[in-house]
Design a protein around this motif. Structure first.
Motif, PDB file in Angstrom:
ATOM      1  N   ILE A   5       0.818  -1.210   0.000  1.00 13.94           N
ATOM      2  CA  ILE A   5       0.000   0.000   0.000  1.00 13.94           C
ATOM      3  C   ILE A   5       0.859   1.272   0.000  1.00 13.94           C
ATOM      4  O   ILE A   5       0.545   2.258  -0.686  1.00 13.94           O
ATOM      5  CB  ILE A   5      -0.980  -0.048   1.199  1.00 13.94           C
ATOM      6  CG1 ILE A   5      -2.086   0.956   1.057  1.00 13.94           C
ATOM      7  CG2 ILE A   5      -0.305   0.106   2.520  1.00 13.94           C
ATOM      8  CD1 ILE A   5      -3.242   0.691   2.005  1.00 13.94           C
ATOM      9  N   ILE A  14      -2.246   5.440  -5.140  1.00 12.43           N
ATOM     10  CA  ILE A  14      -3.220   5.700  -4.067  1.00 12.43           C
ATOM     11  C   ILE A  14      -2.969   7.133  -3.616  1.00 12.43           C
ATOM     12  O   ILE A  14      -1.815   7.520  -3.398  1.00 12.43           O
ATOM     13  CB  ILE A  14      -3.014   4.720  -2.885  1.00 12.43           C
ATOM     14  CG1 ILE A  14      -3.357   3.296  -3.294  1.00 12.43           C
ATOM     15  CG2 ILE A  14      -3.822   5.144  -1.675  1.00 12.43           C
ATOM     16  CD1 ILE A  14      -3.118   2.260  -2.215  1.00 12.43           C
ATOM     17  N   ILE A  31      -3.674   8.438   7.567  1.00 12.44           N
ATOM     18  CA  ILE A  31      -5.111   8.538   7.253  1.00 12.44           C
ATOM     19  C   ILE A  31      -5.981   8.506   8.516  1.00 12.44           C
ATOM     20  O   ILE A  31      -7.108   9.010   8.509  1.00 12.44           O
ATOM     21  CB  ILE A  31      -5.493   7.404   6.269  1.00 12.44           C
ATOM     22  CG1 ILE A  31      -6.736   7.758   5.473  1.00 12.44           C
ATOM     23  CG2 ILE A  31      -5.663   6.069   6.971  1.00 12.44           C
ATOM     24  CD1 ILE A  31      -6.976   6.821   4.278  1.00 12.44           C
ATOM     25  N   LEU A  40       3.571   9.990   8.474  1.00 13.39           N
ATOM     26  CA  LEU A  40       4.369   8.777   8.261  1.00 13.39           C
ATOM     27  C   LEU A  40       5.535   9.141   7.350  1.00 13.39           C
ATOM     28  O   LEU A  40       5.338   9.798   6.319  1.00 13.39           O
ATOM     29  CB  LEU A  40       3.510   7.686   7.616  1.00 13.39           C
ATOM     30  CG  LEU A  40       2.256   7.307   8.410  1.00 13.39           C
ATOM     31  CD1 LEU A  40       1.384   6.346   7.608  1.00 13.39           C
ATOM     32  CD2 LEU A  40       2.618   6.700   9.763  1.00 13.39           C
ATOM     33  N   GLN A  93       2.491  -3.241  14.306  1.00  9.38           N
ATOM     34  CA  GLN A  93       2.726  -2.940  12.887  1.00  9.38           C
ATOM     35  C   GLN A  93       1.638  -3.577  12.033  1.00  9.38           C
ATOM     36  O   GLN A  93       1.387  -4.782  12.129  1.00  9.38           O
ATOM     37  CB  GLN A  93       4.103  -3.439  12.432  1.00  9.38           C
ATOM     38  CG  GLN A  93       4.395  -3.047  10.980  1.00  9.38           C
ATOM     39  CD  GLN A  93       5.771  -3.495  10.486  1.00  9.38           C
ATOM     40  OE1 GLN A  93       6.484  -4.225  11.173  1.00  9.38           O
ATOM     41  NE2 GLN A  93       6.119  -3.059   9.287  1.00  9.38           N
ATOM     42  N   HIS A  99       8.143   2.288   8.321  1.00 10.20           N
ATOM     43  CA  HIS A  99       7.763   3.694   8.431  1.00 10.20           C
ATOM     44  C   HIS A  99       7.973   4.210   9.840  1.00 10.20           C
ATOM     45  O   HIS A  99       7.817   3.476  10.808  1.00 10.20           O
ATOM     46  CB  HIS A  99       6.304   3.902   8.016  1.00 10.20           C
ATOM     47  CG  HIS A  99       5.341   2.978   8.708  1.00 10.20           C
ATOM     48  ND1 HIS A  99       5.159   1.667   8.314  1.00 10.20           N
ATOM     49  CD2 HIS A  99       4.536   3.172   9.771  1.00 10.20           C
ATOM     50  CE1 HIS A  99       4.267   1.094   9.096  1.00 10.20           C
ATOM     51  NE2 HIS A  99       3.881   1.971  10.010  1.00 10.20           N
TER      52      HIS A  99
HETATM   53  P1  5GP Z   1       1.559   0.712  11.699  1.00  4.62           P
HETATM   54  O1  5GP Z   1       0.498   0.260  12.646  1.00  4.62           O
HETATM   55  O2  5GP Z   1       1.832  -0.310  10.598  1.00  4.62           O
HETATM   56  O3  5GP Z   1       2.811   1.162  12.403  1.00  4.62           O
HETATM   57  O4  5GP Z   1       1.002   2.013  11.029  1.00  4.62           O
HETATM   58  C1  5GP Z   1       0.389   2.062   9.795  1.00  4.62           C
HETATM   59  C2  5GP Z   1      -0.298   3.402   9.694  1.00  4.62           C
HETATM   60  O5  5GP Z   1      -0.653   3.581   8.352  1.00  4.62           O
HETATM   61  C3  5GP Z   1      -1.582   3.488  10.519  1.00  4.62           C
HETATM   62  O6  5GP Z   1      -1.455   4.523  11.490  1.00  4.62           O
HETATM   63  C4  5GP Z   1      -2.664   3.762   9.486  1.00  4.62           C
HETATM   64  O7  5GP Z   1      -3.613   4.702   9.916  1.00  4.62           O
HETATM   65  C5  5GP Z   1      -1.870   4.276   8.300  1.00  4.62           C
HETATM   66  N1  5GP Z   1      -2.453   3.940   6.998  1.00  4.62           N
HETATM   67  C6  5GP Z   1      -2.916   2.721   6.605  1.00  4.62           C
HETATM   68  N2  5GP Z   1      -3.361   2.772   5.340  1.00  4.62           N
HETATM   69  C7  5GP Z   1      -3.152   4.044   4.920  1.00  4.62           C
HETATM   70  C8  5GP Z   1      -3.412   4.709   3.683  1.00  4.62           C
HETATM   71  O8  5GP Z   1      -3.918   4.156   2.706  1.00  4.62           O
HETATM   72  N3  5GP Z   1      -3.071   6.024   3.620  1.00  4.62           N
HETATM   73  C9  5GP Z   1      -2.500   6.684   4.667  1.00  4.62           C
HETATM   74  N4  5GP Z   1      -2.208   7.974   4.492  1.00  4.62           N
HETATM   75  N5  5GP Z   1      -2.245   6.071   5.849  1.00  4.62           N
HETATM   76  C10 5GP Z   1      -2.571   4.776   5.979  1.00  4.62           C
END
Ligand code: 5GP
Ligand code: ZN
Length: 142
Positions: A5, A14, A31, A40, A93, A99
């Motif tokens: 993604i 996207i 988001i 991020l 994660q 990220h």
């Molecule tokens: P993780 O939990 O993997 O550390 O964080 C992933 C982050 O990516 C989450 O805070 C989630 O809100 C964000 N996220 C997931 N999908 C998308 C997307 O399509 N666009 C954006 N801008 N953020 C996303």
């Protein structure tokens, strides 16, 4: 990586609200922010998690974090910020493209810090010893 993604966000497949971009790094708004301005910061080269990321990718990302953190602070009038990496499902994660989260914090935003435990008798020494041994071993492996 075709089904990633964040790689799709890098490729513009996207949509995202980008706040910084250079040859190696992209930063865009999360988001679903913890607080408005939650950003991020990602390397453009795909890696699934922190340990899978090359030293050069880490360096380019970490180098821009202060600039981005300062800009977020100014933009949303934050009083502080958290920078973090969730590494692995157990750590929260969800997206397997490495990220950094930069999360602006406001005094009184209501979030509590992590809990803290106490070490048992001799436990800290034992764990530190294991970590030291592992660090030494990885030194010889690399
Ligand atoms: P993780 O939990 O993997 O550390 O964080 C992933 C982050 O990516 C989450 O805070 C989630 O809100 C964000 N996220 C997931 N999908 C998308 C997307 O399509 N666009 C954006 N801008 N953020 C996303
Ligand atoms: Zn990716």
């Amino acid at each position: 990586m075709s089904d990633c993604i964040f790689c799709k966000i890098i490729a513009g497949e996207i949509p995202s609200e980008k706040v910084y971009e250079d040859e190696h790094v992209l930063a865009f708004l999360d988001i679903a922010p913890v607080n408005p301005g939650h950003t991020l910061v990602i390397p453009k080269t795909h890696s699934s998690d922190f340990l899978d990321t090359t030293e050069s990718s880490l360096i380019v990302v970490v180098k821009v974090l202060p600039k981005i953190a300062k800009a977020i602070m100014w933009a949303v009038g934050a009083d502080g910020f958290n920078i973090g990496v969730n590494n692995g499902a157990a750590a929260g994660q969800i997206v397997p493209h490495m990220h950094f989260h930069v999360i602006p914090r406001l005094s009184g935003d209501g979030y509590k810090s992590w809990g803290h435990r106490k070490y048992g008798e001799g436990e800290a020494l034992k764990i530190a010893e294991r970590i030291r041994t592992s660090v030494e071993n990885s030194r010889t492996i690399n």
